[in-house]
Enzyme design. Structure first.
Site, mmCIF file in Angstrom:
data_model
loop_
_atom_site.group_PDB
_atom_site.id
_atom_site.type_symbol
_atom_site.label_atom_id
_atom_site.label_comp_id
_atom_site.label_asym_id
_atom_site.label_seq_id
_atom_site.Cartn_x
_atom_site.Cartn_y
_atom_site.Cartn_z
ATOM 1 N N SER A 121 0.809 -1.211 0.000
ATOM 2 C CA SER A 121 0.000 0.000 0.000
ATOM 3 C C SER A 121 0.841 1.258 0.000
ATOM 4 O O SER A 121 0.337 2.335 -0.306
ATOM 5 C CB SER A 121 -0.900 0.029 1.253
ATOM 6 O OG SER A 121 -1.689 -1.117 1.349
ATOM 7 N N HIS A 142 -0.975 -2.723 -7.039
ATOM 8 C CA HIS A 142 -1.724 -2.468 -5.814
ATOM 9 C C HIS A 142 -3.225 -2.570 -6.056
ATOM 10 O O HIS A 142 -3.818 -1.716 -6.716
ATOM 11 C CB HIS A 142 -1.366 -1.083 -5.266
ATOM 12 C CG HIS A 142 -2.068 -0.731 -3.997
ATOM 13 N ND1 HIS A 142 -2.483 0.534 -3.673
ATOM 14 C CD2 HIS A 142 -2.456 -1.519 -2.947
ATOM 15 C CE1 HIS A 142 -3.075 0.531 -2.510
ATOM 16 N NE2 HIS A 142 -3.074 -0.710 -2.047
ATOM 17 N N GLU A 154 -3.510 0.049 -8.991
ATOM 18 C CA GLU A 154 -2.415 0.975 -9.251
ATOM 19 C C GLU A 154 -1.212 0.181 -9.753
ATOM 20 O O GLU A 154 -0.824 -0.816 -9.143
ATOM 21 C CB GLU A 154 -2.013 1.726 -7.985
ATOM 22 C CG GLU A 154 -3.029 2.757 -7.522
ATOM 23 C CD GLU A 154 -2.586 3.465 -6.252
ATOM 24 O OE1 GLU A 154 -2.631 4.702 -6.216
ATOM 25 O OE2 GLU A 154 -2.221 2.771 -5.277
ATOM 26 N N ASN A 193 -3.458 6.236 -1.652
ATOM 27 C CA ASN A 193 -3.202 6.350 -0.215
ATOM 28 C C ASN A 193 -2.559 7.675 0.172
ATOM 29 O O ASN A 193 -2.697 8.120 1.317
ATOM 30 C CB ASN A 193 -2.363 5.172 0.267
ATOM 31 C CG ASN A 193 -3.220 3.936 0.469
ATOM 32 O OD1 ASN A 193 -4.357 4.027 0.905
ATOM 33 N ND2 ASN A 193 -2.690 2.780 0.129
#
Length: 288
Positions: A121, A142, A154, A193
């Site tokens: 992450s 991701h 991602e 994130n």
């Protein structure tokens, strides 16, 4: 470009199970690996439950459910991933542990065209790639929780990732798995994130300061901003230990206070109050 037909997944937790499920539903051969075969089998049982729910909702036929489940093998030894064309690491968000795994995978997966990917992450991909002798074949991939439902992946190439590897995994995620892909630079937190985690941490700080209750903070964002889920319930869903780990990685990278996990979050993690997976976080998930 060699087609990826066999995918290895390292980690049979929530994310690993989800990635294994979407790969199997796409008709791929999957090997789900964890530290023991029993842990891997527990992950497979979770996949079976998820597939059955999809069948009951009418989004999966009985034949497709059976085919997907038959395509997944379990393993308690990383050496059983040797034949995979793509290995996706989905272990706990711990840089030291992930680095050790990539060092092992580099020894086990010897096919020169095989790709090693991480579902991290927040950890920069270059640090994981440095543990291998072929950083050009290492990339971030991701996924988002719950993987069968969330459309985004991602793709994060490091400065060493080859263009061929980047294009290959982006095509895999988009064309084979049917996901929406975005490309992110190799910076802690990537795109999502880097935006999401400061928002979640701000909600924790607000709760810790006594500005509002957990229920009112979440209602403010669902009823006032049309978010599908409030920040504290979302943090519980992600896992408070994971949120804290991402915050730590972001703070280490940028040294900005908004990324630092607040004291309340740290105390909850230290107390084992991790959210849904522990039955208690900012809200209770224990059966009455």
């Amino acid at each position: 470009m060699t087609a990826i037909k066999h995918v290895g997944i390292v980690g049979a937790g929530q994310m690993g199970r989800g990635i294994a499920e979407v790969c199997a539903r796409a008709g791929l051969t999957v090997t789900l690996c964890d530290t023991t075969e029993d842990r891997a089998r527990a992950g497979l049982a979770g996949i079976a439950d998820s597939l059955l729910r999809a069948e009951k909702k009418g989004t999966l036929t009985p034949a497709d459910r059976a085919h997907a489940l038959a395509g997944i093998a379990v393993a308690g030894d990383i050496s059983q991933l040797a034949g995979a064309g793509l290995v996706i690491e989905a272990a706990a968000e711990d840089e030291e542990a992930k680095t050790a795994l990539f060092r092992q995978l580099d020894e086990v997966v010897t096919d020169p065209v095989a790709v090693l990917a991480s579902n991290t992450s927040s950890i920069p991909i270059a640090r994981l790639a440095a543990a291998t002798r072929r950083p050009e074949a290492v990339v971030g991939l991701h996924f988002f929780n719950p993987v069968p439902l969330m459309p985004l992946v991602e793709v994060i190439p490091s400065l060493h990732t080859s263009k061929a590897t980047e294009l290959r995994v982006r095509a895999f995620a988009g064309e084979v798995l049917g996901k929406k892909t975005i490309l992110a630079k190799d910076r802690a937190g990537f795109v999502v994130n880097s935006l999401l985690v400061p928002y979640l941490l701000a909600a924790v700080r607000m709760l810790g300061s006594g500005t509002a209750t957990a229920e009112d903070i979440d209602t403010g964002m669902t009823a006032g901003c049309a978010h599908p889920m409030g920040p504290l319930r979302l943090a519980d869903l992600i896992g408070l230990d994971t949120v804290a780990a991402i915050g730590e990685a972001l703070y280490e990278e940028y040294r900005e206070p908004l990324y630092a996990p607040p004291p309340l979050l740290r105390r909850m993690v230290e107390s084992g109050l991790l959210g849904r997976k522990s039955g208690q976080g900012f809200f209770s998930y224990r059966a009455a």
